[in-house]
Structure formats: structure tokens, C-alpha cells
Scaffold this motif. Structure first.
Motif, PDB file in Angstrom:
ATOM      1  N   GLU A  62       7.660  -5.439  -3.942  1.00 35.06           N
ATOM      2  CA  GLU A  62       7.569  -6.572  -4.862  1.00 35.06           C
ATOM      3  C   GLU A  62       6.837  -7.746  -4.226  1.00 35.06           C
ATOM      4  N   LYS A  63       7.167  -8.025  -2.957  1.00 36.61           N
ATOM      5  CA  LYS A  63       6.485  -9.110  -2.255  1.00 36.61           C
ATOM      6  C   LYS A  63       4.986  -8.833  -2.163  1.00 36.61           C
ATOM      7  N   THR A  64       4.623  -7.605  -1.799  1.00 34.18           N
ATOM      8  CA  THR A  64       3.218  -7.250  -1.634  1.00 34.18           C
ATOM      9  C   THR A  64       2.468  -7.335  -2.965  1.00 34.18           C
ATOM     10  N   LYS A  65       3.113  -6.872  -4.041  1.00 34.58           N
ATOM     11  CA  LYS A  65       2.482  -6.944  -5.362  1.00 34.58           C
ATOM     12  C   LYS A  65       2.179  -8.390  -5.754  1.00 34.58           C
ATOM     13  N   SER A  66       3.154  -9.269  -5.551  1.00 28.57           N
ATOM     14  CA  SER A  66       2.967 -10.666  -5.952  1.00 28.57           C
ATOM     15  C   SER A  66       1.858 -11.325  -5.138  1.00 28.57           C
ATOM     16  N   LEU A  67       1.778 -11.016  -3.836  1.00 25.52           N
ATOM     17  CA  LEU A  67       0.726 -11.587  -2.994  1.00 25.52           C
ATOM     18  C   LEU A  67      -0.645 -11.028  -3.370  1.00 25.52           C
ATOM     19  N   PHE A  68      -0.691  -9.748  -3.743  1.00 23.95           N
ATOM     20  CA  PHE A  68      -1.963  -9.143  -4.180  1.00 23.95           C
ATOM     21  C   PHE A  68      -2.463  -9.824  -5.456  1.00 23.95           C
ATOM     22  N   LYS A  69      -1.542 -10.099  -6.376  1.00 24.11           N
ATOM     23  CA  LYS A  69      -1.934 -10.755  -7.630  1.00 24.11           C
ATOM     24  C   LYS A  69      -2.510 -12.139  -7.366  1.00 24.11           C
ATOM     25  N   LEU A  70      -1.911 -12.854  -6.421  1.00 22.38           N
ATOM     26  CA  LEU A  70      -2.432 -14.176  -6.073  1.00 22.38           C
ATOM     27  C   LEU A  70      -3.843 -14.078  -5.493  1.00 22.38           C
ATOM     28  N   ALA A  71      -4.059 -13.071  -4.623  1.00 23.49           N
ATOM     29  CA  ALA A  71      -5.394 -12.863  -4.040  1.00 23.49           C
ATOM     30  C   ALA A  71      -6.396 -12.512  -5.135  1.00 23.49           C
ATOM     31  N   ALA A  72      -5.969 -11.666  -6.093  1.00 22.16           N
ATOM     32  CA  ALA A  72      -6.858 -11.269  -7.189  1.00 22.16           C
ATOM     33  C   ALA A  72      -7.228 -12.458  -8.069  1.00 22.16           C
ATOM     34  N   LYS A  73      -6.367 -13.490  -8.083  1.00 24.22           N
ATOM     35  CA  LYS A  73      -6.654 -14.697  -8.869  1.00 24.22           C
ATOM     36  C   LYS A  73      -7.519 -15.697  -8.094  1.00 24.22           C
ATOM     37  N   GLY A  74      -7.821 -15.360  -6.845  1.00 26.49           N
ATOM     38  CA  GLY A  74      -8.727 -16.217  -6.086  1.00 26.49           C
ATOM     39  C   GLY A  74      -8.092 -16.981  -4.953  1.00 26.49           C
ATOM     40  N   ILE A  75      -6.817 -16.705  -4.653  1.00 22.90           N
ATOM     41  CA  ILE A  75      -6.124 -17.447  -3.598  1.00 22.90           C
ATOM     42  C   ILE A  75      -5.905 -16.525  -2.397  1.00 22.90           C
ATOM     43  N   THR A  76      -6.570 -16.788  -1.291  1.00 19.09           N
ATOM     44  CA  THR A  76      -6.447 -15.948  -0.086  1.00 19.09           C
ATOM     45  C   THR A  76      -5.017 -15.972   0.436  1.00 19.09           C
ATOM     46  N   GLN A  77      -4.535 -14.786   0.859  1.00 17.85           N
ATOM     47  CA  GLN A  77      -3.154 -14.635   1.326  1.00 17.85           C
ATOM     48  C   GLN A  77      -3.128 -14.073   2.738  1.00 17.85           C
ATOM     49  N   HIS A  78      -2.256 -14.649   3.584  1.00 12.66           N
ATOM     50  CA  HIS A  78      -2.003 -14.130   4.932  1.00 12.66           C
ATOM     51  C   HIS A  78      -0.509 -13.824   5.022  1.00 12.66           C
ATOM     52  N   TYR A  79      -0.159 -12.601   5.410  1.00 11.42           N
ATOM     53  CA  TYR A  79       1.271 -12.258   5.457  1.00 11.42           C
ATOM     54  C   TYR A  79       1.502 -11.034   6.346  1.00 11.42           C
ATOM     55  N   GLU A  80       2.762 -10.818   6.663  1.00 12.48           N
ATOM     56  CA  GLU A  80       3.170  -9.627   7.411  1.00 12.48           C
ATOM     57  C   GLU A  80       3.990  -8.736   6.487  1.00 12.48           C
ATOM     58  N   THR A  81       3.762  -7.429   6.607  1.00 14.54           N
ATOM     59  CA  THR A  81       4.507  -6.487   5.793  1.00 14.54           C
ATOM     60  C   THR A  81       4.615  -5.166   6.548  1.00 14.54           C
ATOM     61  N   LYS A  82       5.000  -4.120   5.848  1.00 15.11           N
ATOM     62  CA  LYS A  82       5.103  -2.790   6.459  1.00 15.11           C
ATOM     63  C   LYS A  82       4.271  -1.825   5.641  1.00 15.11           C
ATOM     64  N   ALA A  83       3.738  -0.808   6.303  1.00 12.82           N
ATOM     65  CA  ALA A  83       2.946   0.219   5.628  1.00 12.82           C
ATOM     66  C   ALA A  83       3.406   1.594   6.100  1.00 12.82           C
ATOM     67  N   ILE A  84       3.253   2.575   5.217  1.00 13.99           N
ATOM     68  CA  ILE A  84       3.701   3.935   5.526  1.00 13.99           C
ATOM     69  C   ILE A  84       2.506   4.767   5.978  1.00 13.99           C
ATOM     70  N   HIS A  85       2.559   5.237   7.208  1.00 10.95           N
ATOM     71  CA  HIS A  85       1.523   6.132   7.741  1.00 10.95           C
ATOM     72  C   HIS A  85       1.620   7.485   7.039  1.00 10.95           C
ATOM     73  N   LYS A  86       0.541   8.241   7.032  1.00  8.21           N
ATOM     74  CA  LYS A  86       0.534   9.562   6.395  1.00  8.21           C
ATOM     75  C   LYS A  86       1.616  10.466   6.967  1.00  8.21           C
ATOM     76  N   SER A  87       1.946  10.262   8.237  1.00  6.79           N
ATOM     77  CA  SER A  87       2.991  11.064   8.894  1.00  6.79           C
ATOM     78  C   SER A  87       4.384  10.687   8.427  1.00  6.79           C
ATOM     79  N   GLY A  88       4.512   9.567   7.689  1.00  5.10           N
ATOM     80  CA  GLY A  88       5.823   9.103   7.247  1.00  5.10           C
ATOM     81  C   GLY A  88       6.364   7.960   8.079  1.00  5.10           C
ATOM     82  N   LYS A  89       5.736   7.708   9.214  1.00  8.36           N
ATOM     83  CA  LYS A  89       6.178   6.613  10.078  1.00  8.36           C
ATOM     84  C   LYS A  89       5.849   5.274   9.430  1.00  8.36           C
ATOM     85  N   VAL A  90       6.785   4.333   9.502  1.00  5.41           N
ATOM     86  CA  VAL A  90       6.576   2.995   8.951  1.00  5.41           C
ATOM     87  C   VAL A  90       6.104   2.075  10.069  1.00  5.41           C
TER      88      VAL A  90
END
Length: 470
Positions: free
Chosen positions: A174-202
Motif C-alpha cells: 500500500e505504501k509503495t502504491k501510494s508513492l508510485f501514484k505521487l511520482a506518476a503525478k509529477g512529484i519525485t519520491q525517495h523512500y526505503e522499502t522491500k522487494a522480493i527476489h526471484k529466489s523468494g528472498k526479501v
């Protein structure tokens, strides 16, 4: 006639190439600049079909646009590269009932600068050490660079079939979606989050999302991502180091405060035992056992406060483990525990303080015994996965440890035992780290726990000390 001559004179003075075709694709006019491009004279070209000299199969891009202009009676503009003359041309074709008027403008220099800029941007994208990628406004990947493939393990063509959503853990989505929407509207975003590697490791990542602006309108989102796993691990280690320093100072203070009255208590207990009659001997046994327990805790506290500086020597791990086996075998027998030791042959020497490593294995065996109150098997297996590394695994068949508690083991005063202090495991980890090694724990509830210890071989540590990497 004079009007036609006057128009021809004007067209000949134009620096752009101009020619005209009838509905049969035959040249009806050609100015001097066009004649240079076609390597002929206007007189030679008039009446000839353009596609006989320049086959439409080869010059299909020109043919398709000219045909559209003729059939649909619409003006067409396009850019194309012409290999025979090594030129980029800007082409404008104007239809009429009788055919086409075509204007060719040389944009080779302009296109060269544009292509150079494109190559600069492409190079920045491709060779950027950080992961760089582009989305459409819905979050679907449009392009990714090699660093992005390396970061999350997917190939570029796999990314281009997905959006970012499956790559974000549920708790971060949810946090990532909201920040992406802000970027898509023209507002640059800097943040920390987590991503899932293809192996399943976060993995932990630091992300910048910025809008892609074309004609003052946001048409997508650029992203730059960088793994901060090592950075976060360093922060954790720093916090642990600060915590250990505080615990060490507290431990030294407590240990010194306890030792003086403890000495007095031990002396008086022995005196009373020898001089007072009519007191159950069992009472004295309990008191002395409890005093010994207090002594053990103070010793651990003092070790945490200031580990003993001892000389490192090249030792054989098989001898250390055999010595521990001899020390613990009687206790194992009393607790219905089998000590099973394998893999001691052909191992490289390690540079260590033997007494400290013996303390490590004694601590681990004691913990394993306490995890098996009804008895079981403790398996100590040594191996050398590479000439530079020694691995020792200590496994039990006990009740296991819940996954959420494993990360806490080794923290000051954290223990799963009813009467434990957590200091023994903390000291164990400190000893392994001081030897340049690592200690990891895996466990399955109801099946048992395995401690994995990796230590560098003596030849590696000696090279580090001498600087001789040969």
C-alpha cells in the motif's frame, strides 16, 4: 511558360532537395539539390520511375509514406536514413491530383547530435551500477537495465511482462502504491522499502521514483533502486556493538560488586558446615551449588566486560573437539545423551585460542542437553567445504526453537531457559566472531536445532597477518 521557368529558378535556389512525381511514380521535376542526392541530372531523371532506380523493396520506408500520401491525399512527414548517400533526411511529401511534391532536408548533423545524446542516455541507463527502470502509468515495466536484472534475479524479458506489484511484500504494497501514484503525478519520491527476489528472498532497497515528462505531461515513471542490505546490517552491527559496550560496562560493575560478598558467603558456609551440628547436609549442598552458580554467572559477566587476551596458535580442531568430548561424555551419559562425532579427519588447522573454542563447544553441548530433557543425540560434524574454510555443525534432536525467537538468541539477557541468563550464548558468539568466524542457527520445532559455525583456516589468517596473498 515564363511562370514555369520562374518557379524552376526559385526551386533551384532552395537549399533543400525538391522533386515531383506523377501518379505513375515518374519524375516530373527535380531541382539541382535533388539531382545531387540522386547522382544524376534533372534531364536524365525526368520521365523515369523512381522505383526502377531505387527499388521500393529496399527503400520501403519511403514507398510506404509516399503511397499513403497519394492514396489518402494527406501530407506526410518522416525521418529516414538513406544508406547510399549516408545521410539522414527529413522528408515532407505533399499530394495533389496529379502526383506528389517531395522536399528532402539534410538532418545528418542534427541527427548525429541527437543519436549521440541518445547513446549517452543509453550508456547511463545500461552501465549504471544502480538498478534503473521505467514504468508506464499503470506500473508495468517498460525497460530495465542489467543492474536491475542482477538486483532481483529476473531477465529483462520477464520484467517486461509484469508490473512492480508482485515484487513488493504485502506489508509494503500500500505504501509503495501510494508513492508510485505521487511520482506518476509529477512529484519525485525517495523512500526505503522491500522487494522480493526471484529466489523468494526479501531484500531491503532504497528507491527513487521520478516522473517521465513529455510535452509537459507525465507519461510514466522512472525508477532507481539500490540494495541497502549491507548498510542495514552495518547499522544493526553498530547498534549491537553499542549494546555490548553498555552491557560490558554494566557486567563489570555487577561482577565486582557480587564477588566480594560472595567470597565472604562461601567462607562462612564452609565454616558453618564444619562447626554447626544438627543441620541437614543437603542444605549445605544446595547452598554451595547456588554459590557456584553465582560464581559462574559472575565469570560470564566478566568475560563479556573484557574478554581475556590470549595468544592465538595454530591448532587442530579434531583435538579440541575430542578434548570436549572427553570432558562432557560422563555428563552426557547421565543425561541419556549420545555424543556422535564425525568428519574429524583431514581438516586444516585453525588459528585460535583453544581454551576459548573448547568453551564454545561446551556451551553448545550443554544447551543441546537442556533441550533434550528425556535424552537424545547430539551430532558434532566437522568438514572443510574449501581449503580456506572449516565448518562445524552441532545438531540436537530436541524440541527446537520457534523461528521468531532465533534472531534474538545471543542478545544480552535473552534466554529460552527458565533459569538462564542468555550470557553464555552471547559469549559464545563473541568468541566465534573474535576468531573471524560466523555462527548461524537453524531449527525446526519438534525436530531439533543445528548450530553452524564457520571458521577460517590457519593459512588464510596467516596470510592476512603477513599480507602475503601468494
Amino acid at each position: 511558360m515564363s511562370h514555369y521557368v520562374e518557379r524552376s529558378e526559385v526551386l533551384n535556389r532552395i537549399t533543400d532537395a525538391v522533386f515531383a512525381l506523377n501518379n505513375s511514380w515518374e519524375f516530373t521535376y527535380m531541382n539541382k539539390e535533388a539531382a545531387k542526392l540522386f547522382s544524376c541530372t534533372p534531364e536524365e531523371a525526368i520521365g523515369k520511375c523512381i522505383w526502377s532506380a531505387y527499388p521500393k523493396e529496399i527503400y520501403s520506408i519511403f514507398y510506404e509514406h509516399y503511397l499513403k500520401a497519394m492514396q489518402e491525399q494527406v501530407r506526410v512527414e518522416f525521418e529516414a536514413y538513406c544508406p547510399p548517400i549516408s545521410m539522414w533526411l527529413e522528408v515532407k511529401a505533399y499530394p495533389s491530383e496529379s502526383g506528389l511534391s517531395v522536399y528532402l532536408h539534410d538532418i545528418t548533423k542534427k541527427k548525429g547530435l541527437s543519436l549521440l545524446k541518445e547513446q549517452h542516455y543509453a550508456s547511463l541507463f545500461k552501465y549504471n551500477p544502480d538498478a534503473v527502470f521505467a514504468f508506464d502509468l499503470e506500473g508495468n515495466y517498460l525497460s530495465v537495465n542489467p543492474a536491475m536484472e542482477q538486483l532481483l534475479g529476473y531477465e529483462a524479458d520477464e520484467f517486461l511482462k509484469m508490473s512492480y506489484i508482485p515484487l513488493i511484500p504485502a506489508e509494503e504494497l500500500e505504501k509503495t502504491k501510494s508513492l508510485f501514484k505521487l511520482a506518476a503525478k509529477g512529484i519525485t519520491q525517495h523512500y526505503e522499502t522491500k522487494a522480493i527476489h526471484k529466489s523468494g528472498k526479501v531484500i531491503d532497497v532504497k528507491v527513487t521514483n521520478m516522473p517521465i515528462i513529455v510535452n509537459n505531461e507525465s507519461v510514466g515513471v522512472f525508477g532507481v533502486a539500490k540494495s541497502i542490505m549491507q548498510e542495514n546490517q552495518n547499522k544493526t552491527k553498530l547498534l549491537e556493538a553499542e549494546k555490548l559496550t553498555a552491557v560490558g560496562q554494566l557486567a563489570a560493575s555487577i561482577a565486582h560488586e557480587i564477588r566480594n560478598p560472595l567470597t565472604s558467603l562461601k567462607g562462612f558456609v564452609q565454616l558453618i558446615e564444619q562447626t554447626v551440628s544438627g543441620v541437614s547436609a543437603n542444605y549445605f549442598t544446595i547452598m554451595k551449588d547456588e554459590l557456584r552458580r553465582i560464581e559462574l554467572i559472575t565469570s560470564e559477566l566478566l568475560y563479556l566486560a573484557k574478554p581475556q587476551a590470549q595468544e592465538f596458535k595454530d591448532e587442530r580442531i579434531c583435538q579440541i573437539i575430542q578434548d570436549v568430548n572427553m570432558l562432557m561424555s560422563s555428563q552426557a551419559l547421565m543425561n541419556n545423551v549420545e555424543l556422535r562425532i564425525t568428519g574429524l579427519d583431514g581438516l586444516p588447522e585453525i588459528r585460535c585460542v583453544a581454551a576459548q573454542l573448547k568453551q564454545v563447544f561446551i556451551n553448545l553441548i550443554k544447551n543441546a542437553m537442556e533441550a533434550m530433557p528425556s535424552g537424545g543425540v547430539i551430532h558434532i560434524h566437522a568438514s572443510s567445504p574449501s581449503p580456506e574454510t572449516l565448518m562445524i555443525q552441532v545438531s540436537d534432536t530436541g524440541k527446537g526453537i520457534p523461528q521468531e525467537l532465533i534472531a534474538k538468541i545471543g542478545s544480552p539477557f535473552y534466554t529460552t531457559k527458565e533459569n538462564g541468563t542468555g550470557l553464555g550464548m552471547m559469549a559464545t558468539q563473541q568468541i566465534i566472531h573474535s576468531h573471524g568466524g560466523t555462527l548461524d542457527i537453524t531449527s525446526t520445532e519438534g525436530e531439533g536445532t543445528t548450530i553452524h559455525i564457520c571458521l577460517p583456516a590457519a593459512n588464510v589468517q596467516n596470510q592476512d597477518e603477513t599480507g602475503d596473498g601468494k
